[in-house]
Scaffold this active site. Structure first.
Site, PDB file in Angstrom:
ATOM      1  N   SER A 127       4.013  -4.600  -0.163  1.00 18.85           N
ATOM      2  CA  SER A 127       3.521  -5.979  -0.261  1.00 18.85           C
ATOM      3  C   SER A 127       4.466  -6.842  -1.078  1.00 18.85           C
ATOM      4  CB  SER A 127       2.167  -5.994  -0.976  1.00 18.85           C
ATOM      5  OG  SER A 127       1.217  -5.257  -0.269  1.00 18.85           O
ATOM      6  N   HIS A 148       5.910  -5.351   7.390  1.00 23.98           N
ATOM      7  CA  HIS A 148       4.734  -5.653   6.571  1.00 23.98           C
ATOM      8  C   HIS A 148       3.577  -6.083   7.475  1.00 23.98           C
ATOM      9  CE1 HIS A 148       2.679  -8.213   3.281  1.00 23.98           C
ATOM     10  NE2 HIS A 148       2.310  -6.962   3.179  1.00 23.98           N
ATOM     11  N   GLU A 160       5.368  -9.030   9.402  1.00 22.33           N
ATOM     12  CA  GLU A 160       6.598  -9.605   8.861  1.00 22.33           C
ATOM     13  C   GLU A 160       7.689  -8.539   8.991  1.00 22.33           C
ATOM     14  OE1 GLU A 160       5.113 -12.721   5.445  1.00 22.33           O
ATOM     15  OE2 GLU A 160       5.161 -10.621   4.871  1.00 22.33           O
ATOM     16  N   ASN A 198       2.727 -13.152   1.173  1.00 23.77           N
ATOM     17  CA  ASN A 198       2.246 -12.821  -0.175  1.00 23.77           C
ATOM     18  C   ASN A 198       2.817 -13.735  -1.261  1.00 23.77           C
ATOM     19  OD1 ASN A 198       0.504 -10.907   0.686  1.00 23.77           O
ATOM     20  ND2 ASN A 198       1.803  -9.164   0.206  1.00 23.77           N
TER      21      ASN A 198
HETATM   22  N1  CAA Z   1     -11.243  -1.556  13.888  1.00 26.84           N
HETATM   23  C1  CAA Z   1     -11.968  -1.923  14.955  1.00 26.84           C
HETATM   24  N2  CAA Z   1     -12.849  -2.908  14.960  1.00 26.84           N
HETATM   25  C2  CAA Z   1     -13.020  -3.570  13.803  1.00 26.84           C
HETATM   26  C3  CAA Z   1     -12.304  -3.263  12.623  1.00 26.84           C
HETATM   27  C4  CAA Z   1     -11.394  -2.205  12.697  1.00 26.84           C
HETATM   28  N3  CAA Z   1     -10.675  -1.820  11.648  1.00 26.84           N
HETATM   29  N4  CAA Z   1     -12.693  -4.088  11.635  1.00 26.84           N
HETATM   30  C5  CAA Z   1     -13.625  -4.896  12.176  1.00 26.84           C
HETATM   31  N5  CAA Z   1     -13.810  -4.582  13.475  1.00 26.84           N
HETATM   32  C6  CAA Z   1     -14.706  -5.211  14.413  1.00 26.84           C
HETATM   33  C7  CAA Z   1     -16.078  -5.457  13.802  1.00 26.84           C
HETATM   34  O1  CAA Z   1     -16.874  -4.310  13.879  1.00 26.84           O
HETATM   35  C8  CAA Z   1     -16.582  -6.590  14.650  1.00 26.84           C
HETATM   36  O2  CAA Z   1     -17.055  -6.118  15.894  1.00 26.84           O
HETATM   37  P1  CAA Z   1     -18.311  -6.849  16.630  1.00 26.84           P
HETATM   38  O3  CAA Z   1     -17.802  -8.213  16.998  1.00 26.84           O
HETATM   39  O4  CAA Z   1     -18.566  -5.964  17.797  1.00 26.84           O
HETATM   40  O5  CAA Z   1     -19.409  -6.864  15.613  1.00 26.84           O
HETATM   41  C9  CAA Z   1     -15.314  -7.389  14.907  1.00 26.84           C
HETATM   42  O6  CAA Z   1     -14.223  -6.496  14.734  1.00 26.84           O
HETATM   43  C10 CAA Z   1     -15.167  -8.516  13.947  1.00 26.84           C
HETATM   44  O7  CAA Z   1     -15.412  -7.995  12.626  1.00 26.84           O
HETATM   45  P2  CAA Z   1     -16.346  -8.728  11.600  1.00 26.84           P
HETATM   46  O8  CAA Z   1     -17.726  -8.923  12.062  1.00 26.84           O
HETATM   47  O9  CAA Z   1     -16.162  -8.072  10.266  1.00 26.84           O
HETATM   48  O10 CAA Z   1     -15.692 -10.115  11.808  1.00 26.84           O
HETATM   49  P3  CAA Z   1     -15.180 -11.277  11.057  1.00 26.84           P
HETATM   50  O11 CAA Z   1     -15.195 -12.326  12.075  1.00 26.84           O
HETATM   51  O12 CAA Z   1     -15.927 -11.430   9.789  1.00 26.84           O
HETATM   52  O13 CAA Z   1     -13.641 -10.917  10.755  1.00 26.84           O
HETATM   53  C11 CAA Z   1     -11.846 -10.297   9.370  1.00 26.84           C
HETATM   54  C12 CAA Z   1     -13.232  -9.940   9.832  1.00 26.84           C
HETATM   55  C13 CAA Z   1     -10.868 -10.225  10.530  1.00 26.84           C
HETATM   56  C14 CAA Z   1     -11.474  -9.263   8.336  1.00 26.84           C
HETATM   57  C15 CAA Z   1     -11.856 -11.757   8.801  1.00 26.84           C
HETATM   58  O14 CAA Z   1     -12.846 -11.876   7.818  1.00 26.84           O
HETATM   59  C16 CAA Z   1     -10.515 -12.135   8.212  1.00 26.84           C
HETATM   60  O15 CAA Z   1      -9.594 -12.521   8.912  1.00 26.84           O
HETATM   61  N6  CAA Z   1     -10.431 -12.059   6.864  1.00 26.84           N
HETATM   62  C17 CAA Z   1      -9.182 -12.364   6.148  1.00 26.84           C
HETATM   63  C18 CAA Z   1      -8.281 -11.166   6.217  1.00 26.84           C
HETATM   64  C19 CAA Z   1      -6.953 -11.444   5.587  1.00 26.84           C
HETATM   65  O16 CAA Z   1      -6.639 -12.514   5.092  1.00 26.84           O
HETATM   66  N7  CAA Z   1      -6.116 -10.401   5.596  1.00 26.84           N
HETATM   67  C20 CAA Z   1      -4.828 -10.447   4.919  1.00 26.84           C
HETATM   68  C21 CAA Z   1      -4.945  -9.747   3.605  1.00 26.84           C
HETATM   69  S1  CAA Z   1      -3.455  -9.824   2.683  1.00 26.84           S
HETATM   70  C22 CAA Z   1      -2.510  -8.603   3.311  1.00 26.84           C
HETATM   71  O17 CAA Z   1      -2.894  -7.872   4.169  1.00 26.84           O
HETATM   72  C23 CAA Z   1      -1.128  -8.485   2.749  1.00 26.84           C
HETATM   73  C24 CAA Z   1      -0.926  -7.697   1.525  1.00 26.84           C
HETATM   74  O18 CAA Z   1       0.205  -7.200   1.366  1.00 26.84           O
HETATM   75  C25 CAA Z   1      -1.936  -7.555   0.450  1.00 26.84           C
HETATM   76  P1  NAD Z   2      -4.244   3.151  -0.199  1.00 28.74           P
HETATM   77  O1  NAD Z   2      -4.363   3.576  -1.614  1.00 28.74           O
HETATM   78  O2  NAD Z   2      -5.463   2.840   0.591  1.00 28.74           O
HETATM   79  O3  NAD Z   2      -3.434   4.267   0.644  1.00 28.74           O
HETATM   80  C1  NAD Z   2      -2.285   4.924   0.162  1.00 28.74           C
HETATM   81  C2  NAD Z   2      -2.304   6.343   0.753  1.00 28.74           C
HETATM   82  O4  NAD Z   2      -1.033   6.939   0.532  1.00 28.74           O
HETATM   83  C3  NAD Z   2      -3.343   7.246   0.081  1.00 28.74           C
HETATM   84  O5  NAD Z   2      -4.178   7.781   1.081  1.00 28.74           O
HETATM   85  C4  NAD Z   2      -2.512   8.327  -0.621  1.00 28.74           C
HETATM   86  O6  NAD Z   2      -3.117   9.611  -0.579  1.00 28.74           O
HETATM   87  C5  NAD Z   2      -1.234   8.305   0.220  1.00 28.74           C
HETATM   88  N1  NAD Z   2      -0.053   8.772  -0.525  1.00 28.74           N
HETATM   89  C6  NAD Z   2       0.328   8.417  -1.766  1.00 28.74           C
HETATM   90  N2  NAD Z   2       1.513   9.004  -2.076  1.00 28.74           N
HETATM   91  C7  NAD Z   2       1.866   9.732  -0.986  1.00 28.74           C
HETATM   92  C8  NAD Z   2       2.992  10.549  -0.669  1.00 28.74           C
HETATM   93  N3  NAD Z   2       3.985  10.723  -1.543  1.00 28.74           N
HETATM   94  N4  NAD Z   2       3.036  11.139   0.546  1.00 28.74           N
HETATM   95  C9  NAD Z   2       2.060  10.954   1.435  1.00 28.74           C
HETATM   96  N5  NAD Z   2       0.961  10.173   1.216  1.00 28.74           N
HETATM   97  C10 NAD Z   2       0.887   9.579   0.014  1.00 28.74           C
HETATM   98  O7  NAD Z   2      -3.242   1.911  -0.207  1.00 28.74           O
HETATM   99  P2  NAD Z   2      -3.067   0.739   0.893  1.00 28.74           P
HETATM  100  O8  NAD Z   2      -3.935  -0.404   0.541  1.00 28.74           O
HETATM  101  O9  NAD Z   2      -3.114   1.364   2.248  1.00 28.74           O
HETATM  102  O10 NAD Z   2      -1.569   0.280   0.565  1.00 28.74           O
HETATM  103  C11 NAD Z   2      -0.451   1.015   1.035  1.00 28.74           C
HETATM  104  C12 NAD Z   2       0.771   0.121   1.015  1.00 28.74           C
HETATM  105  O11 NAD Z   2       0.556  -1.012   1.880  1.00 28.74           O
HETATM  106  C13 NAD Z   2       1.111  -0.461  -0.363  1.00 28.74           C
HETATM  107  O12 NAD Z   2       2.501  -0.569  -0.472  1.00 28.74           O
HETATM  108  C14 NAD Z   2       0.461  -1.847  -0.298  1.00 28.74           C
HETATM  109  O13 NAD Z   2       1.032  -2.770  -1.176  1.00 28.74           O
HETATM  110  C15 NAD Z   2       0.726  -2.214   1.148  1.00 28.74           C
HETATM  111  N6  NAD Z   2      -0.192  -3.222   1.721  1.00 28.74           N
HETATM  112  C16 NAD Z   2      -1.504  -3.229   1.344  1.00 28.74           C
HETATM  113  C17 NAD Z   2      -2.353  -4.177   1.916  1.00 28.74           C
HETATM  114  C18 NAD Z   2      -3.805  -4.237   1.551  1.00 28.74           C
HETATM  115  O14 NAD Z   2      -4.470  -5.219   1.892  1.00 28.74           O
HETATM  116  N7  NAD Z   2      -4.365  -3.235   0.878  1.00 28.74           N
HETATM  117  C19 NAD Z   2      -1.861  -5.074   2.875  1.00 28.74           C
HETATM  118  C20 NAD Z   2      -0.506  -4.998   3.258  1.00 28.74           C
HETATM  119  C21 NAD Z   2       0.329  -4.073   2.657  1.00 28.74           C
END
Ligand code: CAA
Ligand code: NAD
Length: 297
Positions: A127, A148, A160, A198
């Site tokens: 991330s 990403h 990304e 991010n």
């Molecule tokens: N696999 C299969 N189906 C799934 C699923 C999955 N993993 N997750 C949800 N679904 C299904 C649900 O069961 C639901 O099915 P039904 O329509 O049959 O009920 C459908 O998909 C929609 O799910 P929700 O009812 O939960 O729907 P929602 O409209 O509330 O959407 C969401 C959920 C897509 C998560 C929405 O809330 C959303 O876009 N949230 C923001 C997510 C976001 O910003 N993500 C980025 C995070 S940051 C990041 O990822 C980067 C990082 O490095 C940290």
């Molecule tokens: P998580 O803790 O859910 O999963 C990490 C997994 O890696 C665990 O199941 C752990 O057992 C496994 N693991 C750790 N060390 C290991 C190794 N040496 N060999 C094999 N398996 C190992 O974490 P996450 O949320 O899936 O995040 C994973 C990566 O993705 C991070 O770099 C995070 O920043 C990035 N990311 C996270 C998100 C998010 O929304 N959580 C979104 C985008 C990117």
């Protein structure tokens, strides 16, 4: 497509989703976990997700029940799990999705660099960490990119694709083609902190936490304001629970260390406190909010 066999390291929140979309895209996928119990849990989530998507395809009239079940079974058959790194040796692409810890990621890539075939492309789903540092640790910096994905991987449409100054042009094109095969829109990014999403999203989430700490508004009201005022699907506080408070803390802590004078990269106290109490969000059933499985309680 140049990439046919894919290795994924980590079958957690992100890894299980990456495994699934790669298999849905037609690739053979091997997923490596640290322990069998984590592998079983990640593969179990894939089974549930495939069943859900099949159910949805039938409900939406996109497939008959028989077709949808056959497609899910064919996808699942392309996935296997392992706890041995050796099983990744002949992959065309290995994507790392382990914990957000730079030393752990570098150590992993050093080992993979020594055991994978010379043509294997390496990618990190980090991330926030510099792709260039992991690329050097792998011993094959030109064959290294960031891939990403976004959470939940099965539903979010973006990937990304991050290149460093020395990423080979063909490797970058192959990585973009792989992202597209996974059903995602690839966006090209340079190797900058947080890439595009991010760099904008994480400071927004931490600013919302500071607002909460100051008592400017409740968590519920901050989230409602951003959902109804900006049309976002989730507010910033709920989204932090969704991402994981531990992962969010690792991201911001990494930036604080590297950029100690950047105000947008400071850790809010409330985030540190909740992580210390093991309230990590959706994954532990409580963070800023209480959760029941994947839904807010
Ligand atoms: N696999 C299969 N189906 C799934 C699923 C999955 N993993 N997750 C949800 N679904 C299904 C649900 O069961 C639901 O099915 P039904 O329509 O049959 O009920 C459908 O998909 C929609 O799910 P929700 O009812 O939960 O729907 P929602 O409209 O509330 O959407 C969401 C959920 C897509 C998560 C929405 O809330 C959303 O876009 N949230 C923001 C997510 C976001 O910003 N993500 C980025 C995070 S940051 C990041 O990822 C980067 C990082 O490095 C940290
Ligand atoms: P998580 O803790 O859910 O999963 C990490 C997994 O890696 C665990 O199941 C752990 O057992 C496994 N693991 C750790 N060390 C290991 C190794 N040496 N060999 C094999 N398996 C190992 O974490 P996450 O949320 O899936 O995040 C994973 C990566 O993705 C991070 O770099 C995070 O920043 C990035 N990311 C996270 C998100 C998010 O929304 N959580 C979104 C985008 C990117």
């Amino acid at each position: 497509m140049a990439i046919q066999k894919v290795g994924v390291v980590g079958c957690g929140l992100m890894g299980h989703g990456i495994v699934q979309v790669a298999a849905q895209g037609g690739c053979t996928v091997v997923v490596l976990e640290a322990e069998q119990k984590f592998l079983d849990s990640g593969l179990g989530r894939i089974d549930k997700s495939l069943a859900k998507l099949a159910e949805k395809a039938v409900k939406d009239g996109k497939a008959t029940e028989e077709e949808a079940k056959a497609k899910a079974a064919a996808t699942r058959a392309r996935i296997s799990g392992t706890t041995s790194k050796q099983d990744l040796a002949d992959c065309d692409l290995v994507i790392e999705a382990i914990v957000e810890n730079l030393d752990a990621k570098k150590a992993l890539f050093k080992e993979l660099g020594a055991l994978c075939k010379p043509s294997t492309i390496f990618a990190s789903n980090t991330s926030s960490f510099p792709i260039g540092e992991m690329a050097i640790a792998s011993g094959r910096p030109a064959r290294f990119v960031g891939l990403h994905f976004f959470n939940p991987v099965q539903l979010m449409k973006l990937v990304e694709v991050v290149r460093t100054d020395i990423t080979d042009a063909q490797v970058f094109e192959d990585a973009k083609a792989f992202g597209a095969a996974c059903g995602k829109a690839p966006v090209a990014c340079k190797d900058t902190p947080g890439f595009v999403v991010n760099r904008l999203l994480v400071p927004y989430m931490t600013e919302a936490m500071r607002m909460l700490e100051r008592g400017d508004a409740s968590a519920q009201d901050i989230d409602t304001a951003m959902k109804l005022g900006c049309g976002y699907p989730m507010g910033p506080i709920e989204l932090t629970d969704y991402v994981g408070l531990d992962t969010t803390l690792f991201i911001v802590e990494g930036w604080t260390k590297r950029y100690p004078n950047e105000p947008a990269f400071q850790v809010p106290k409330i985030l540190r406190d909740l992580v210390a109490q093991k309230k990590l969000g959706r994954k532990t059933g409580e963070g800023f909010y209480k959760w029941e499985g994947d839904k807010r309680a």
